[in-house]
Design a protein around this motif. Structure first.
Motif, mmCIF file in Angstrom:
data_model
loop_
_atom_site.group_PDB
_atom_site.id
_atom_site.type_symbol
_atom_site.label_atom_id
_atom_site.label_comp_id
_atom_site.label_asym_id
_atom_site.label_seq_id
_atom_site.Cartn_x
_atom_site.Cartn_y
_atom_site.Cartn_z
ATOM 1 N N CYS A 293 0.453 -1.143 0.245
ATOM 2 C CA CYS A 293 0.165 0.003 -0.096
ATOM 3 C C CYS A 293 0.920 1.572 0.065
ATOM 4 O O CYS A 293 1.967 1.139 0.477
ATOM 5 C CB CYS A 293 -1.068 -0.182 1.095
ATOM 6 N N ILE B 152 0.805 5.967 1.043
ATOM 7 C CA ILE B 152 -0.139 6.544 1.751
ATOM 8 C C ILE B 152 0.314 8.061 1.203
ATOM 9 O O ILE B 152 1.610 7.907 1.556
ATOM 10 C CB ILE B 152 -1.237 6.262 2.776
ATOM 11 N N GLY C 220 -5.378 6.448 -0.119
ATOM 12 C CA GLY C 220 -3.879 4.873 -0.225
ATOM 13 C C GLY C 220 -4.794 4.339 -1.608
ATOM 14 O O GLY C 220 -5.407 4.306 -1.918
ATOM 15 N N TYR D 89 -8.794 1.051 -3.657
ATOM 16 C CA TYR D 89 -7.964 2.412 -3.107
ATOM 17 C C TYR D 89 -8.703 3.102 -2.138
ATOM 18 O O TYR D 89 -10.267 2.645 -2.062
ATOM 19 C CB TYR D 89 -7.887 3.681 -4.404
ATOM 20 N N MET E 293 -4.518 8.549 7.936
ATOM 21 C CA MET E 293 -3.225 7.459 7.609
ATOM 22 C C MET E 293 -3.310 5.737 7.544
ATOM 23 O O MET E 293 -3.629 4.540 7.033
ATOM 24 C CB MET E 293 -1.955 8.000 7.278
ATOM 25 N N ALA F 154 -4.410 2.893 5.758
ATOM 26 C CA ALA F 154 -3.600 0.799 6.279
ATOM 27 C C ALA F 154 -4.942 0.341 6.668
ATOM 28 O O ALA F 154 -4.138 -0.844 6.399
ATOM 29 C CB ALA F 154 -2.469 1.740 6.694
ATOM 30 N N THR G 123 2.840 -1.447 4.163
ATOM 31 C CA THR G 123 2.779 0.145 3.597
ATOM 32 C C THR G 123 3.629 1.654 4.077
ATOM 33 O O THR G 123 3.882 1.455 4.779
ATOM 34 C CB THR G 123 1.368 0.918 4.593
ATOM 35 N N VAL H 80 4.236 5.016 3.378
ATOM 36 C CA VAL H 80 3.752 6.554 3.360
ATOM 37 C C VAL H 80 4.712 7.429 3.687
ATOM 38 O O VAL H 80 5.707 7.306 4.010
ATOM 39 C CB VAL H 80 3.294 6.800 4.394
ATOM 40 N N ALA I 116 -1.246 6.725 -5.019
ATOM 41 C CA ALA I 116 -1.950 7.672 -3.726
ATOM 42 C C ALA I 116 -1.710 9.081 -4.080
ATOM 43 O O ALA I 116 -2.700 9.908 -3.965
ATOM 44 C CB ALA I 116 -1.340 7.386 -2.666
#
Length: 208
Positions: free
Chosen positions: A4, A6, A22, A62, A89, A93, A101, A103, A142
């Protein structure tokens, strides 16, 4: 393994929402994202962002969080803007449920920001990096979703310019609005320093 990414859009704006988005992909399909031509949304023109946005939401799972200006103001008052962003976030997640994930860290301390999101998301594996939107294609994707979503929200407001303090047309729009209505519009971030300076300048003129 699912991965993922974000990112946010609109953190530094004087108006409109802060948008956090995300995108999740199977690791084996990351080449598909790369072949789309995704990159940090700030490096793309509006037409390219719109085109890529359409491809991303058709191809990938998403989730988007749209945080209104009054919530952003509340976070600014309590010096908790990073926490607000981390909270949303973490929501994303958990919603997307990837094994890893990535970020884009808004905190000067990347590790601290990632740890905060991990704790908020129940211990998910979070990789927090500055400029993650330039490092990981899934974060680039993202960033595009966040940027296009926010641009569409701002377009509904009917303001001049981008809404950022560096955009003189947006600053002038808020000056004129305050001059006419003696208050800022509901979509302005009233606790934001550039907005408060506009109000203060009018108050000073009254005193003079």
């Amino acid at each position: 393994m699912r991965v993922c990414g974000i990112d946010e859009a609109g953190r530094g704006s004087m108006v409109g929402p802060l948008v956090v988005a995300g995108v999740v992909s199977d690791e084996s399909k990351l080449d598909t994202i790369i072949k789309m031509g995704v990159k940090d949304s700030k490096l793309l023109d509006a037409e390219s962002r719109e085109r890529l946005y359409g491809e991303i939401i058709k191809t990938l799972e998403y989730h988007v969080e749209v945080i209104p200006p009054d919530q952003v103001d509340g976070a600014v008052i309590w010096h908790d803007l990073n926490k607000l962003e981390a909270t949303h976030m973490a929501i994303i997640a958990k919603k997307l449920g990837a094994e890893t994930t990535h970020v884009d860290s808004c905190d000067v301390n990347e590790e601290r920001f990632g740890k905060t999101i991990s704790e908020m998301s129940g211990g998910l594996k979070i990789n927090s990096k500055h400029h993650a939107d330039a490092l990981y294609p899934v974060v680039s994707a993202a960033s595009i979703v966040a940027k296009v979503t926010r641009d569409r929200e701002v377009a509904k407001l009917g303001i001049s310019g981008s809404g950022y303090p560096s955009d003189e047309s947006s600053v002038e729009y808020l000056r004129n609005y305050y001059s006419k209505h003696k208050q800022m519009p509901s979509f302005a971030r009233k606790k934001w320093d550039p907005v408060m300076r506009i109000v203060t300048s009018f108050c000073q003129q009254t005193l003079d």
